[in-house]
Design a protein around this motif. Structure first.
Motif, PDB file in Angstrom:
ATOM      1  N   ASP A   1       0.819  -1.218   0.000  1.00  0.00           N
ATOM      2  CA  ASP A   1       0.000   0.000   0.000  1.00  0.00           C
ATOM      3  C   ASP A   1       0.852   1.266   0.000  1.00  0.00           C
ATOM      4  O   ASP A   1       0.308   2.368   0.159  1.00  0.00           O
ATOM      5  N   ARG A   2       2.162   1.122  -0.163  1.00  0.00           N
ATOM      6  CA  ARG A   2       3.052   2.275  -0.049  1.00  0.00           C
ATOM      7  C   ARG A   2       3.956   2.362  -1.282  1.00  0.00           C
ATOM      8  O   ARG A   2       5.078   1.835  -1.296  1.00  0.00           O
ATOM      9  N   PRO A   3       3.486   3.020  -2.330  1.00  0.00           N
ATOM     10  CA  PRO A   3       4.298   3.139  -3.555  1.00  0.00           C
ATOM     11  C   PRO A   3       5.603   3.881  -3.330  1.00  0.00           C
ATOM     12  O   PRO A   3       6.582   3.630  -4.032  1.00  0.00           O
ATOM     13  N   GLU A   4       5.633   4.802  -2.346  1.00  0.00           N
ATOM     14  CA  GLU A   4       6.879   5.530  -2.091  1.00  0.00           C
ATOM     15  C   GLU A   4       7.962   4.598  -1.568  1.00  0.00           C
ATOM     16  O   GLU A   4       9.152   4.744  -1.885  1.00  0.00           O
ATOM     17  N   ASN A   5       7.571   3.583  -0.777  1.00  0.00           N
ATOM     18  CA  ASN A   5       8.551   2.604  -0.295  1.00  0.00           C
ATOM     19  C   ASN A   5       9.010   1.690  -1.423  1.00  0.00           C
ATOM     20  O   ASN A   5      10.175   1.283  -1.484  1.00  0.00           O
ATOM     21  N   GLN A   6       8.108   1.336  -2.322  1.00  0.00           N
ATOM     22  CA  GLN A   6       8.493   0.534  -3.481  1.00  0.00           C
ATOM     23  C   GLN A   6       9.479   1.287  -4.362  1.00  0.00           C
ATOM     24  O   GLN A   6      10.451   0.711  -4.877  1.00  0.00           O
ATOM     25  N   MET A   7       9.252   2.582  -4.538  1.00  0.00           N
ATOM     26  CA  MET A   7      10.174   3.389  -5.331  1.00  0.00           C
ATOM     27  C   MET A   7      11.547   3.464  -4.662  1.00  0.00           C
ATOM     28  O   MET A   7      12.592   3.392  -5.325  1.00  0.00           O
ATOM     29  N   PHE A   8      11.548   3.558  -3.337  1.00  0.00           N
ATOM     30  CA  PHE A   8      12.811   3.568  -2.601  1.00  0.00           C
ATOM     31  C   PHE A   8      13.579   2.265  -2.824  1.00  0.00           C
ATOM     32  O   PHE A   8      14.785   2.267  -3.073  1.00  0.00           O
TER      33      PHE A   8
END
Length: 627
Positions: free
Chosen positions: A555-562
């Motif tokens: 649920d956290r695209p920003e963590n996936q991008m990281f």
């Protein structure tokens, strides 16, 4: 093997063989010519003497310098005439018939006849060849040495991809091309580090202060609440009201913001995993895991005291520019509830007017873990003396349920409190200077385990206080040497925060461990927003993500991008990445799709008191969380 050096040596050998062949051929020509000339001289002298009478033979001259003597005898051996012209150290004799009898002619040997000419010709030839060879060698070696340097650099580069390019020559396109490619690779790596840091910064960092932002703080708080142990601690919201009044004056605002954030940065502690974030224009949040009300009071009073030292215009009341709201929480609280209660405490502190602090207390804080510094030191020293530590092992597996390694968790036995979590006693051990002794105990217990079972890889976290302690490092090197038969089953872990701060200092230490086949892992990656340039100084084997990056990653695209940006860096260094804190099947699916090699957490397995006897496939425990 260096191709350039091999070819150069072959060329030199070929040149020597060629010189020797020329030298041999030249001497053969001289000898053949000298032999022919000597034979002609002997034949001419013999013909000359054969046409003379005995009396003329006595007084006949020697036609050539090679003729030494002659003698004429009759058929009965009586000497009729003789003459000696010269002598030689190795004469040769020849006989032939004449009208008056047999003439015995003595002449120089071939070697004696051509020795001077042979020596002179060979000397001249040798000088000419040496001059030519030296000149050729100088010209060839001057160019060839550059390529030998280039290949020497290539050999070292295969062992360390960070080895600098040291060939200074710029006359050759090959060298210049390799230099350019190497520089481009370094630029790309640095650029990748910059991109990775930029992504992390934009996602989790407050650019004005360098602290984490609200998203960063909330995710780390949620991560702490989801740990397997009974988490507790405090959240402080600190408001510097003066920042609101300086909003229109950008220069004064930036200076004041820097000073206030500097006061709070001292509470970032990797051992305790405390952190600081800027959550709004003038509000900051501090997370202090595993602390009691006394520690909260100490921190709050210190912040208030330091805040009063900041110089402000006279119109501001220094006694009313800082307010702090604190909330003591337990694992049963939600992150939303904790922040809401801390905010309520902040409002209560503001109602009192002057700078001050207020705490929103709960009655569920584990009192058994609260003790003074002296009691903590006594308890830890007693545990070290009596070896009261226990190891637990949590598996890290791939998606096919095969165990890659086990991570060690240490617990301290206390007579009154039972087993105490490392996150509780390690901060106190650090304050007491006992961290190196605790790490020694842990490694000793680990070796005893490996001596009975060497089928598993085991990772163990060594604290930075130990890595930077000379006595501990000397002990560790001796320890590694003494246990080299099992040391290749140990993975030494260090937190990203400490590695980033001390990368260059640790290079030599980790290089020594690598020589004994020990492996190095950086863990807690993502807990803090850091630059990943440390991968250029340290030879690492594994990377382990902090659970705050993993929790609810679906649920956290920003963590996936990281994670994608981090994988771009680690893949260049051939590092294997694992994820910690996996609690849901949805998280596993996303991690596998992203390219994470292994997973660790309650979904895989809870920590085990004993290692399994063989590398059997795991049965995933599944999601057993109650929150």
């Amino acid at each position: 093997m260096q191709l350039s050096r091999t070819i150069y040596r072959s060329l030199m050998r070929s040149a020597i063989v060629l010189v020797f062949s020329i030298f041999l051929l030249f001497n053969i020509v001289i000898i053949v010519d000298g032999e022919s000339d000597l034979a002609e001289q002997v034949q001419a002298q013999s013909t000359f003497l054969a046409n003379l009478t005995p009396s003329e033979i006595k007084s006949a001259p020697a036609l050539f310098d090679t003729i030494l003597a002659w003698r004429l005898t009759d058929d009965y051996g009586e000497v009729l005439a003789t003459k000696s012209v010269d002598f030689s150290w190795y004469p040769e004799n020849i006989e032939f018939e004449s009208d008056y009898g047999t003439i015995y002619l003595s002449h120089e040997s071939l070697l004696a006849a051509i020795l001077f000419e042979l020596a002179l010709a060979n000397s001249v030839l040798l000088v000419l060849l040496m001059i030519n060879l030296a000149s050729s060698h100088r010209k060839v070696y001057g160019a060839w040495h550059v390529f030998m340097q280039l290949e020497a650099w290539a050999n070292r580069y295969t062992k360390s991809g960070d080895f600098r390019f040291f060939v200074k020559n710029t006359d050759y396109n090959l060298v210049n091309t390799v230099r350019t490619l190497h520089q481009n690779k370094q630029d790309a790596q640095q650029g990748g580090n910059k991109v990775d840091h930029s992504i992390r910064s934009q996602t989790f960092l407050d650019n004005a202060t360098g602290l984490g932002n609200r998203l960063y703080f909330e995710q780390r708080l949620e991560s702490l609440l989801q740990q397997e142990d009974e988490a507790y601690g405090a959240v402080l919201i600190v408001q510097f009201g003066a920042l609101d009044d300086f909003e229109d004056d950008e220069g004064e605002f930036d200076l004041l913001l820097s000073q206030y954030s500097g006061i709070l940065k001292q509470y970032v502690d990797d051992t305790q995993q405390s952190l600081v974030s800027r959550i709004s224009h003038s509000d900051f949040a501090i997370l202090l895991p595993f602390v009691d009300i006394k520690e909260v009071e100490r921190v709050a009073m210190n912040i208030l005291r330091m805040g009063q030292k900041i110089e402000l215009p006279e119109k501001y009341d220094k006694n009313a520019i800082c307010h702090i709201g604190a909330d003591l929480f337990t694992v049963r609280d939600s992150s939303f509830q904790i922040l809401a209660e801390a905010d309520m405490a902040l409002r209560a502190a503001q109602l009192h007017g002057p700078s001050g602090w207020f705490v929103y207390e709960t009655d569920s804080l584990p009192q058994s873990d609260i003790k003074g510094s002296v009691r903590w030191r006594t308890a830890i020293e007693n545990a070290i003396t009596n070896n009261k530590f226990k190891l637990y092992f949590q598996p890290v597996s791939d998606y096919d349920r095969h165990v890659h390694h086990f991570e060690v968790f240490v617990r301290m036995e206390d007579d009154k409190q039972g087993l105490i979590n490392a996150q509780v006693f390690l901060p106190m051990a650090r304050k007491s200077g006992l961290i190196p002794e605790v790490d020694k105990q842990m490694l000793t217990l680990l070796i005893e385990t490996l001596k009975t079972d060497v089928t598993h890889m085991i990772s163990v976290n060594i604290h930075i206080d130990s890595w930077l302690n000379r006595k501990f490092v000397n002990w560790l090197i001796s320890f590694v040497k003494a246990n080299r038969n099992v040391i290749d089953h140990i993975i030494f872990e260090i937190s990203e925060f400490e590695l980033a701060q001390n990368a260059k200092k640790l290079t030599t230490i980790f290089a020594a461990l690598n020589r004994y086949n020990a492996r190095i892992m950086v863990d807690q990656v993502g807990l803090y927003v850091l630059d990943t340039s440390y991968v250029n100084y340290i030879k690492l084997d594994y990377v382990k993500l902090h659970q705050s990056i993993v929790n609810n990653i679906h649920d956290r695209p920003e963590n996936q991008m990281f994670i994608r940006s981090l994988l771009a860096i680690t893949n260049q260094k051939s590092l294997t990445m694992f994820a910690v804190g996996v609690e849901k099947h949805e998280e596993i699916r996303v991690l596998q799709r992203l390219g994470i090699s292994g997973i660790q957490g309650h979904y895989v397995s809870s920590p085990l008191l004993q290692l399994p006897k063989s590398n059997q496939m795991l049965k995933f425990s599944g999601d057993k969380l109650n929150h």
